[in-house]
Design an enzyme around this catalytic site. Structure first.
Site, mmCIF file in Angstrom:
data_model
loop_
_atom_site.group_PDB
_atom_site.id
_atom_site.type_symbol
_atom_site.label_atom_id
_atom_site.label_comp_id
_atom_site.label_asym_id
_atom_site.label_seq_id
_atom_site.Cartn_x
_atom_site.Cartn_y
_atom_site.Cartn_z
ATOM 1 N N HIS A 114 5.142 24.040 -89.770
ATOM 2 C CA HIS A 114 4.749 22.796 -89.091
ATOM 3 C C HIS A 114 4.974 21.639 -90.061
ATOM 4 O O HIS A 114 4.226 21.470 -91.023
ATOM 5 C CB HIS A 114 3.260 22.931 -88.697
ATOM 6 C CG HIS A 114 2.683 21.732 -88.026
ATOM 7 N ND1 HIS A 114 1.320 21.589 -87.806
ATOM 8 C CD2 HIS A 114 3.256 20.609 -87.521
ATOM 9 C CE1 HIS A 114 1.093 20.440 -87.197
ATOM 10 N NE2 HIS A 114 2.241 19.822 -87.028
ATOM 11 N N HIS B 202 1.092 30.432 -89.933
ATOM 12 C CA HIS B 202 1.323 28.996 -89.729
ATOM 13 C C HIS B 202 1.234 28.282 -91.089
ATOM 14 O O HIS B 202 0.275 28.443 -91.822
ATOM 15 C CB HIS B 202 0.256 28.468 -88.775
ATOM 16 C CG HIS B 202 0.428 27.047 -88.357
ATOM 17 N ND1 HIS B 202 1.268 26.655 -87.329
ATOM 18 C CD2 HIS B 202 -0.138 25.902 -88.831
ATOM 19 C CE1 HIS B 202 1.202 25.339 -87.184
ATOM 20 N NE2 HIS B 202 0.366 24.851 -88.088
HETATM 21 C C1 DX5 Z 1 -3.941 20.145 -89.314
HETATM 22 C C2 DX5 Z 1 -3.037 21.337 -89.394
HETATM 23 C C3 DX5 Z 1 -3.649 22.591 -88.876
HETATM 24 C C4 DX5 Z 1 -4.868 23.078 -89.609
HETATM 25 C C5 DX5 Z 1 -5.821 23.556 -88.555
HETATM 26 O O1 DX5 Z 1 -3.224 18.999 -89.544
HETATM 27 O O2 DX5 Z 1 -1.837 21.113 -88.686
HETATM 28 O O3 DX5 Z 1 -2.697 23.638 -88.762
HETATM 29 O O4 DX5 Z 1 -4.619 24.122 -90.512
HETATM 30 O O5 DX5 Z 1 -7.034 23.820 -89.146
HETATM 31 P P1 DX5 Z 1 -8.310 24.277 -88.332
HETATM 32 O O6 DX5 Z 1 -7.945 25.498 -87.547
HETATM 33 O O7 DX5 Z 1 -9.311 24.558 -89.411
HETATM 34 O O8 DX5 Z 1 -8.711 23.127 -87.442
HETATM 35 ZN ZN ZN Z 2 -0.480 22.893 -88.250
#
Ligand code: DX5
Ligand code: ZN
Length: 223
Positions: A68, A35
């Site tokens: 994303h 991701h």
């Molecule tokens: C936040 C991102 C996430 C982030 C999640 O805006 O879209 O993909 O990496 O991080 P964790 O898993 O640490 O909450």
């Molecule tokens: Zn994300």
């Protein structure tokens, strides 16, 4: 029937001095997707990376790359991310004025390159699922944010579980083939609840890349 659960380690929490090794380690540890969080400092209050990093990930592993886009005007960059090697491109509903056109653009970007690119739409915690009623049939992927996008390691928003259950009911009761992915605050405890609610792809930044043992961390998220 038990749904296949896929774990998508988010490189946002990786050690960027060793990005290639980190991506390879996530692949070896059993990650299903990589991701990649793209942030522009406008749609979200943080700036990260662009197609160059997607391309570096492409050269570092064989896993599908799940991109994303937390950016305004994503239409301007979809082709660049497709060329860099994205296998899934997700835009935010809140960032797209002509969402139908943007979804078609993602699919066409794949067609131009002779491969399939999944088209995803993400919803912020405050955005209702009903905003996607007219477009659900065109989607490959629905990414439900369980934190406000912009940063890793935030606290999971419990209220997102209801939206996931609702999405699961809606999709199961239709002929649509839409994957349900969840992003933000995923850890072994929240993962269990998310899987019960109907999620099938779990994004995990901190709980994988800040752990000592990636394999154990990924296994612990599968429920
Ligand atoms: C936040 C991102 C996430 C982030 C999640 O805006 O879209 O993909 O990496 O991080 P964790 O898993 O640490 O909450
Ligand atoms: Zn994300």
């Amino acid at each position: 029937m038990r749904r296949k659960i896929r774990i998508a380690p988010s490189i946002l929490s990786a050690d960027f001095t060793r990005l290639g090794e980190e991506v390879k380690a996530a692949e070896k540890a059993g990650g299903d997707l990589i991701h990649i969080d793209v942030m522009d400092g406008h749609f979200v209050p943080n700036i990260t990376y662009g197609p160059l990093i997607v391309e570096a990930c492409r050269r570092s592993c064989k896993l599908p790359l799940d991109v994303h886009l937390m950016i305004e005007k994503p239409d301007l960059y979809i082709d660049d991310f497709a060329r860099a090697g994205a296998d899934m491109i997700t835009v935010h509903q809140e960032a797209c004025v002509h969402l139908h056109r943007t979804i078609q653009q993602i699919k066409q970007a794949g067609e131009k390159l002779g491969r399939n690119i999944l088209a995803g739409v993400s919803l912020n915690p405050a955005t209702s699922l009903t905003t996607l009623t007219e477009i659900l049939t065109d989607l490959d992927l629905l990414l439900i944010m369980s934190v406000n996008p912009g940063f890793g390691a935030q606290k999971f928003i419990e209220g997102s579980l209801g939206k996931i259950s609702l999405a699961r009911q809606l999709i199961d009761g239709s002929h649509f083939q839409v994957l349900i992915e969840v992003d933000g605050g995923v850890n072994p405890q929240t993962a269990k609840l998310l899987i019960q609610a109907g999620a099938e792809i779990l994004v995990a930044g901190n709980s994988v890349f800040k752990s000592k043992d990636y394999k154990k961390a990924i296994k612990g998220l599968r429920g």
